[in-house]
Design a protein around this motif. Structure first.
Motif, PDB file in Angstrom:
ATOM      1  N   VAL A  65       0.739  -1.245  -0.025  1.00 39.89           N
ATOM      2  CA  VAL A  65      -0.050  -0.001  -0.062  1.00 39.89           C
ATOM      3  C   VAL A  65       0.884   1.171  -0.014  1.00 39.89           C
ATOM      4  O   VAL A  65       1.932   1.376   0.827  1.00 39.89           O
ATOM      5  CB  VAL A  65      -1.024   0.023   1.093  1.00 39.89           C
ATOM      6  N   LEU A  66       0.564   2.093  -0.967  1.00 42.54           N
ATOM      7  CA  LEU A  66       1.367   3.456  -0.927  1.00 42.54           C
ATOM      8  C   LEU A  66       0.919   4.459   0.116  1.00 42.54           C
ATOM      9  O   LEU A  66       1.649   5.042   0.593  1.00 42.54           O
ATOM     10  CB  LEU A  66       1.159   4.048  -2.353  1.00 42.54           C
ATOM     11  N   TYR A  67      -0.520   4.351   0.204  1.00 48.20           N
ATOM     12  CA  TYR A  67      -1.062   5.431   0.886  1.00 48.20           C
ATOM     13  C   TYR A  67      -2.088   4.678   2.189  1.00 48.20           C
ATOM     14  O   TYR A  67      -3.206   4.256   1.416  1.00 48.20           O
ATOM     15  CB  TYR A  67      -1.718   6.657   0.504  1.00 48.20           C
ATOM     16  N   MET A  68      -1.945   4.727   3.218  1.00 54.54           N
ATOM     17  CA  MET A  68      -2.827   3.926   4.281  1.00 54.54           C
ATOM     18  C   MET A  68      -4.418   4.150   4.034  1.00 54.54           C
ATOM     19  O   MET A  68      -5.092   3.321   4.184  1.00 54.54           O
ATOM     20  CB  MET A  68      -2.179   4.123   5.958  1.00 54.54           C
ATOM     21  N   ASP A  69      -4.565   5.484   3.711  1.00 48.94           N
ATOM     22  CA  ASP A  69      -5.987   5.567   3.646  1.00 48.94           C
ATOM     23  C   ASP A  69      -6.468   5.620   2.311  1.00 48.94           C
ATOM     24  O   ASP A  69      -7.549   5.836   2.081  1.00 48.94           O
ATOM     25  CB  ASP A  69      -5.951   7.003   3.916  1.00 48.94           C
ATOM     26  N   GLN A  70      -5.809   5.010   1.587  1.00 50.22           N
ATOM     27  CA  GLN A  70      -6.196   4.943   0.220  1.00 50.22           C
ATOM     28  C   GLN A  70      -5.508   3.617  -0.718  1.00 50.22           C
ATOM     29  O   GLN A  70      -4.631   3.422  -1.193  1.00 50.22           O
ATOM     30  CB  GLN A  70      -5.814   6.012  -0.999  1.00 50.22           C
ATOM     31  N   PRO A  71      -5.958   2.452  -0.093  1.00 50.04           N
ATOM     32  CA  PRO A  71      -5.419   1.149  -0.421  1.00 50.04           C
ATOM     33  C   PRO A  71      -5.230   0.842  -1.859  1.00 50.04           C
ATOM     34  O   PRO A  71      -4.709  -0.052  -2.349  1.00 50.04           O
ATOM     35  CB  PRO A  71      -6.192   0.164   0.347  1.00 50.04           C
ATOM     36  N   GLU A  72      -5.982   1.427  -2.737  1.00 53.66           N
ATOM     37  CA  GLU A  72      -5.840   1.097  -4.191  1.00 53.66           C
ATOM     38  C   GLU A  72      -4.842   1.827  -4.581  1.00 53.66           C
ATOM     39  O   GLU A  72      -4.230   1.218  -5.785  1.00 53.66           O
ATOM     40  CB  GLU A  72      -7.232   1.928  -4.750  1.00 53.66           C
ATOM     41  N   PHE A  73      -3.842   2.743  -4.132  1.00 59.10           N
ATOM     42  CA  PHE A  73      -2.779   3.254  -4.607  1.00 59.10           C
ATOM     43  C   PHE A  73      -1.611   2.277  -3.902  1.00 59.10           C
ATOM     44  O   PHE A  73      -1.342   1.878  -2.722  1.00 59.10           O
ATOM     45  CB  PHE A  73      -2.377   4.532  -4.330  1.00 59.10           C
ATOM     46  N   ARG A  74      -0.864   1.488  -4.954  1.00 58.90           N
ATOM     47  CA  ARG A  74       0.049   0.585  -4.518  1.00 58.90           C
ATOM     48  C   ARG A  74       1.382   0.771  -5.078  1.00 58.90           C
ATOM     49  O   ARG A  74       1.622   1.466  -6.134  1.00 58.90           O
ATOM     50  CB  ARG A  74      -0.486  -0.803  -5.029  1.00 58.90           C
ATOM     51  N   HIS A  75       2.548  -0.184  -4.749  1.00 57.90           N
ATOM     52  CA  HIS A  75       3.807  -0.259  -5.278  1.00 57.90           C
ATOM     53  C   HIS A  75       4.560  -1.539  -5.076  1.00 57.90           C
ATOM     54  O   HIS A  75       4.077  -2.086  -4.037  1.00 57.90           O
ATOM     55  CB  HIS A  75       4.649   1.012  -4.871  1.00 57.90           C
ATOM     56  N   THR A  76       5.291  -1.654  -6.075  1.00 60.98           N
ATOM     57  CA  THR A  76       6.047  -3.115  -6.022  1.00 60.98           C
ATOM     58  C   THR A  76       7.562  -2.792  -6.766  1.00 60.98           C
ATOM     59  O   THR A  76       7.244  -2.035  -7.703  1.00 60.98           O
ATOM     60  CB  THR A  76       5.113  -4.044  -6.682  1.00 60.98           C
ATOM     61  N   THR A  77       8.340  -3.781  -6.522  1.00 60.15           N
ATOM     62  CA  THR A  77       9.322  -3.790  -7.389  1.00 60.15           C
ATOM     63  C   THR A  77       9.166  -4.680  -8.597  1.00 60.15           C
ATOM     64  O   THR A  77       8.167  -5.582  -8.585  1.00 60.15           O
ATOM     65  CB  THR A  77      10.491  -4.358  -6.467  1.00 60.15           C
ATOM     66  N   PHE A  78      10.126  -4.528  -9.474  1.00 59.88           N
ATOM     67  CA  PHE A  78      10.175  -5.386 -10.582  1.00 59.88           C
ATOM     68  C   PHE A  78      11.680  -5.950 -10.950  1.00 59.88           C
ATOM     69  O   PHE A  78      12.476  -4.815 -11.339  1.00 59.88           O
ATOM     70  CB  PHE A  78       9.432  -4.819 -11.977  1.00 59.88           C
ATOM     71  N   GLY A  79      11.922  -7.429 -10.764  1.00 58.31           N
ATOM     72  CA  GLY A  79      13.093  -7.888 -11.087  1.00 58.31           C
ATOM     73  C   GLY A  79      14.164  -7.179 -10.581  1.00 58.31           C
ATOM     74  O   GLY A  79      15.255  -7.457 -11.035  1.00 58.31           O
ATOM     75  N   GLY A  80      14.149  -6.451  -9.459  1.00 56.05           N
ATOM     76  CA  GLY A  80      15.445  -5.924  -8.966  1.00 56.05           C
ATOM     77  C   GLY A  80      15.704  -4.497  -9.820  1.00 56.05           C
ATOM     78  O   GLY A  80      17.017  -4.229  -9.387  1.00 56.05           O
ATOM     79  N   PHE A  81      15.083  -4.498 -10.473  1.00 52.78           N
ATOM     80  CA  PHE A  81      15.412  -3.043 -11.521  1.00 52.78           C
ATOM     81  C   PHE A  81      14.881  -1.852 -10.930  1.00 52.78           C
ATOM     82  O   PHE A  81      15.213  -0.735 -11.389  1.00 52.78           O
ATOM     83  CB  PHE A  81      15.032  -3.462 -13.146  1.00 52.78           C
ATOM     84  N   GLY A  82      13.729  -1.743 -10.377  1.00 54.37           N
ATOM     85  CA  GLY A  82      13.125  -0.786  -9.960  1.00 54.37           C
ATOM     86  C   GLY A  82      11.825  -0.873  -9.231  1.00 54.37           C
ATOM     87  O   GLY A  82      11.574  -1.974  -8.845  1.00 54.37           O
ATOM     88  N   ILE A  83      11.097   0.025  -9.169  1.00 58.16           N
ATOM     89  CA  ILE A  83       9.547   0.175  -8.513  1.00 58.16           C
ATOM     90  C   ILE A  83       8.538   0.746  -9.446  1.00 58.16           C
ATOM     91  O   ILE A  83       8.783   1.852  -9.986  1.00 58.16           O
ATOM     92  CB  ILE A  83       9.968   1.164  -7.203  1.00 58.16           C
ATOM     93  N   MET A  84       7.474   0.368  -9.419  1.00 50.04           N
ATOM     94  CA  MET A  84       6.245   0.646 -10.302  1.00 50.04           C
ATOM     95  C   MET A  84       5.280   0.978  -9.226  1.00 50.04           C
ATOM     96  O   MET A  84       5.065   0.479  -8.278  1.00 50.04           O
ATOM     97  CB  MET A  84       5.748  -0.209 -11.114  1.00 50.04           C
TER      98      MET A  84
END
Length: 73
Positions: free
Chosen positions: A34-53
């Motif tokens: 979760v990117l914003y605790m009050d807005q769980p629809e906003f998310r982030h994740t890593t991809f293959g050790g290359f970065g974050i989306m």
């Protein structure tokens, strides 16, 4: 549109990892932090050790929208 501009120049391996992670998220969009605790629809994740989306989940339309990509490079 910003995410597309940020993907410009992404090395092939990083782009492949981003696409692969995106495919996984289409099936399991909640498999990310979760990117914003009050807005769980906003998310982030890593991809293959290359970065974050960063993306938003829209359950009603079953759509994820990538709005930012940060990569090491």
């Amino acid at each position: 549109m910003a995410a597309l501009a940020e993907m410009k120049g992404l090395p092939t391996k990083a782009l492949d990892a981003l696409v692969s992670r995106t495919v996984e998220l289409i099936e399991e969009p909640w498999d990310a932090r979760v990117l914003y605790m009050d807005q769980p629809e906003f998310r982030h994740t890593t991809f293959g050790g290359f970065g974050i989306m960063y993306f938003k989940v829209d359950e009603a339309t079953e759509l994820i929208t990538i709005f930012n990509v940060t990569w090491v490079g």
